[in-house]
Design an enzyme around this catalytic site. Structure first.
Site: not given
Length: 429
Positions: A121-123, A199, A53, A116, A196, A50-51
């Site tokens: 945060e749910p993402q 999401e 990790r 996180s 962009g 992810t952004c």
């Protein structure tokens, strides 16, 4: 056997390192999984990227000593180096390694958003699920990681339902909006351009509209996608080719694309700033890799913040959620214990199956003898006898099965004794 996770995240590595190690597409993750599963000692593997990790979860195959576990670690480091064309020395000191209990607990924390940048945060839960689904599609998971990943998602669901950690949902996008609100008093009078349409950009847009922003522009390489989101939120879609012209009349720019290169360069802004009479322009780059050249920040009246600069906003959210995080940690610890209870029970499964198979074989043989001796018995009675003997077997087997499944200090002795008591060793000989 051993569970190992090797990774780095926003707490251990700056964005310059994370962007070099990141897997920036599903195709890249799939390719990496295919390569890793072929390496010696790796039996199952999942990659989460992810952004904030990059983590590689491995269930080692036929590895039972520390030396060989260390070899697996070195194998993964070498893979990252070769795959991303980066020297091991550039990223090695930023890595963390967790094994067995620590590895499981870490994954459960990650999936539950306890690790996180913004706790709660749910993402991340969706990202963990997607990472698992990619591994499933490439068949790089089996019994252990399949169960582990499912328990991680179950743990995340428990945390979400049993604590208040998800109230007032926050994310990196929300933190970006918080930073903007600290700088600009009246957002309704400002114009914002989102570069962009992924999401992260959509989340930022939702938060901005909730904060009173009205003049929203959106550009994306896929113009149709930009139009769809712009229509949904009463914004204006701008062709990507008109990016420079749009920068001339924009106050705030949020970048969140998957581009592997700078979308906004220093030279571009050198041309833009005179056209906007050097009015201040505010950039938030929440992309990994970064989309705005860091050199832009050296230009007069250009203010650039990247994903790491959001930490101040993040800290206030962490404080608010600290109590709920403590409750969530107790759930994580409980589920970690349950996972290892299941894992330890696997040692006794072959013995339990063998005992039950032997009992069933004896039952069937005795029923056949009974039927041969009493040939005129009605089928209803035979069925009743069959049901009765099955019930007897199940009741007799219940206590030994529970004992073998339960954790105890002398489990190996218990398994050995069960094999001897039920004559399993003599049959195999």
């Amino acid at each position: 056997m051993s569970l190992i996770v090797i990774g780095l995240n926003h707490k251990t590595a700056p964005v310059e390192i994370r962007e070099k190690i990141a897997f920036n597409s599903k195709e890249a993750i799939k390719e990496a999984l295919k390569e890793l599963i072929q390496r010696e000692g790796i039996g199952e593997v999942v990659i989460i990227s992810t952004c904030n990790r990059v983590e590689i979860y491995v269930y080692t195959a036929n590895v039972s000593d520390l030396k060989r576990e260390n070899q697996v670690e070195e194998t993964i480091k070498a893979f990252l180096s070769n795959f991303h064309n980066i020297e091991i020395g550039e990223f090695e000191n930023y890595l963390y390694v967790y094994k067995d209990t620590e590895a499981v607990e870490h994954l459960f924390k990650v999936a539950s958003s306890l690790d996180s940048m913004i706790v709660g945060e749910p993402q991340i839960t969706g990202q963990v699920k997607e990472s698992y689904e990619i591994a499933l599609s490439e068949r790089t998971t089996s019994l252990i990681l399949n169960y582990l990943m499912n328990r991680a998602l179950f743990t995340a669901k428990r945390v979400r339902n049993e604590t208040r950690i998800g109230e007032n949902p926050v994310s990196v996008s929300y933190a970006a909006v918080g930073l903007i609100k600290k700088v600009f008093d009246e957002l309704s009078k400002k114009s914002i351009l989102l570069v962009g349409a992924g999401e992260m950009a959509e989340l930022a847009l939702r938060h901005l509209i909730g904060s009173g922003i009205k003049n929203v522009y959106l550009t994306n390489r896929t113009f149709q996608r930009a139009e769809e989101i712009a229509k949904e939120f009463n914004g204006v879609a701008v062709p990507f080719g008109n990016l420079k012209e749009q920068l001339v009349k924009t106050d705030i720019v949020i970048c969140s694309t998957g581009a592997p290169h700078y979308v906004i360069t220093e030279q571009m802004l050198k041309e833009v700033m005179p056209l906007r009479k050097h009015k201040p322009i505010f950039f938030i780059d929440i992309s990994v890799p970064r989309n705005v050249d860091p050199a832009c920040n050296e230009l007069d009246n250009v203010y650039l913040y990247n994903i790491d600069d959001l930490q101040d906003v993040v800290d206030s959210n962490i404080l608010e959620r600290k109590k709920e995080a403590e409750k969530a940690l107790s759930i994580v610890q409980e589920e970690t214990e349950k996972f290892f209870q299941w894992l330890n029970s696997l040692e006794s499964v072959p013995v339990i199956v063998s005992i039950r198979n032997k009992a069933e074989q004896v039952r069937q043989e005795e029923i056949e003898k009974f039927k041969a001796k009493y040939k005129d018995l009605p089928p209803e009675l035979i069925n009743s006898i069959d049901y009765l003997t099955q019930s007897i077997i199940n009741k007799i087997m219940h206590s030994p099965t529970v004992a073998l499944k339960n954790n105890c200090e002398n489990k190996e002795i218990l398994i050995f004794s069960a094999r001897r008591l039920f004559g399993l060793d003599s049959e195999e000989e």
